[in-house]
Enzyme design. Structure first.
Site, PDB file in Angstrom:
ATOM      1  N   ASP A  31       0.778  -1.250   0.120  1.00  0.00           N
ATOM      2  CA  ASP A  31      -0.081  -0.007  -0.055  1.00  0.00           C
ATOM      3  C   ASP A  31       0.878   1.169   0.020  1.00  0.00           C
ATOM      4  O   ASP A  31       2.229   1.080   0.379  1.00  0.00           O
ATOM      5  CB  ASP A  31      -0.820   0.035   1.221  1.00  0.00           C
ATOM      6  N   PHE A  32       0.347   2.439  -0.495  1.00  0.00           N
ATOM      7  CA  PHE A  32       1.095   3.737  -0.203  1.00  0.00           C
ATOM      8  C   PHE A  32       0.863   4.177   1.034  1.00  0.00           C
ATOM      9  O   PHE A  32       1.792   4.555   1.754  1.00  0.00           O
ATOM     10  CB  PHE A  32       0.827   4.389  -1.440  1.00  0.00           C
ATOM     11  N   ASP A  33      -0.112   5.046   1.103  1.00  0.00           N
ATOM     12  CA  ASP A  33      -0.509   5.913   2.347  1.00  0.00           C
ATOM     13  C   ASP A  33      -0.379   5.241   3.471  1.00  0.00           C
ATOM     14  O   ASP A  33      -1.426   4.165   3.668  1.00  0.00           O
ATOM     15  CB  ASP A  33      -1.764   6.736   2.100  1.00  0.00           C
ATOM     16  N   ASP A 224      -2.060  -0.977   5.961  1.00  0.00           N
ATOM     17  CA  ASP A 224      -2.319  -0.275   7.251  1.00  0.00           C
ATOM     18  C   ASP A 224      -3.730   0.029   7.589  1.00  0.00           C
ATOM     19  O   ASP A 224      -4.062   0.553   8.540  1.00  0.00           O
ATOM     20  CB  ASP A 224      -1.574   0.997   7.252  1.00  0.00           C
TER      21      ASP A 224
END
Length: 285
Positions: A31-33, A224
């Site tokens: 994932d990124f954020d 997250d």
């Protein structure tokens, strides 16, 4: 360099062992954020952790592939991540909008299907909806709520900057659910954000498709937020098909469910970078 952390579950340990034993068939999906980039109050201010690109560039040449799966537009994730033109990341893929968009480092281009008309319709109705929800005593709770248009493919309502973030989130959940249903959209709750997007788009579908396409023998997935639960589900299902998996939670007290299901919990993006670096070292980088 610290040793690779040990997963707390047998299936997680098997996933890590498979990745290290046959790295050429391993996929590292992220994932990124909140995973590669710290969570910030303004989504447009998000940037990858300072060590993320270097860690990925060390690891990527040693494994089958690296893929970032994000709700952001693919081009935005590439720009905020600083992934383009980096030596070592020439085979990297970014799946944006939960897999609706695809960026390949090898070509530097983004491919995507037509826009869903319901997203624009919902976006156009949001100002009146927020004004109505914020009338009377609730006005103070919604102060600071803002809308993010994700390139016409999704629209997100952020409450993190509201005077009372959780109260604003709770107040808006039901009317946004009704708005999503009316326009044939899916409502995805996250960390102080409610996102409206077309159905059939989630990180589990995107991840499973990518793994089958790549012929992966193992996968590490790190996320997250609640949107990452679909990817966790996909990994657990693929384990039954013989693909070893390691589920990593970029630790947050805001999403206890993800941490409870993870094989390994690390300390936010800094912990993710440390994990990537330790894997690169273990593979001889």
């Amino acid at each position: 360099m610290a040793a690779t952390p040990e997963p707390r579950t047998p299936r997680g340990r098997a996933g890590l062992e498979a990745l290290l034993a046959a790295p050429e068939r391993a996929v590292v999906a992220l994932d990124f954020d909140g995973t590669l980039a710290p969570i910030v109050a303004r989504p447009e201010d998000a940037r990858a952790h300072p060590g993320a690109v270097a860690a990925l560039a060390r690891l990527a040449p040693r494994i089958g592939s690296v893929v970032v799966i994000t709700g952001r537009p693919a081009e935005v994730a590439v720009r905020y991540g600083g992934f383009a033109g980096v030596p070592g990341l020439d085979r990297m893929t970014v799946l944006g909008h939960y897999g609706a968009e695809r960026w390949e480092a090898s070509t530097g281009t983004v491919s995507a299907p037509p826009l869903h008309p319901g997203v624009r319709a919902a976006r156009d109705e949001l100002p009146a909806l927020l004004e109505g929800a914020g009338s009377g005593p609730a006005a103070a709770d919604l102060a600071g709520v803002h809308v993010e248009d994700k390139g016409g493919r999704a629209v997100a309502v952020h409450t993190r900057r509201a005077a009372r973030p959780q109260a604003a989130f709770d107040l808006l959940h039901a009317p946004l659910r009704e708005l999503a249903d009316r326009h044939g959209l899916h409502l995805e709750p996250g960390r102080m954000v409610l996102e409206l997007r077309p159905p059939g788009m989630d990180k589990g579908i995107a991840l499973a498709g990518y793994l089958r396409e790549s012929g992966a023998g193992s996968v590490l997935y790190a996320g997250d937020d609640l949107g990452d639960l679909a990817a966790f589900d996909a990994v657990e299902e693929l384990r039954g098909e013989g693909i070893a998996g390691l589920l990593v939670c970029s630790g947050s007290e805001e999403v206890a469910e993800l941490a409870a299901r993870a094989d390994l919990v690390v300390d936010g993006p800094e912990g993710v970078v440390g994990l990537l670096d330790s894997l690169a070292t273990a593979l001889g980088a």
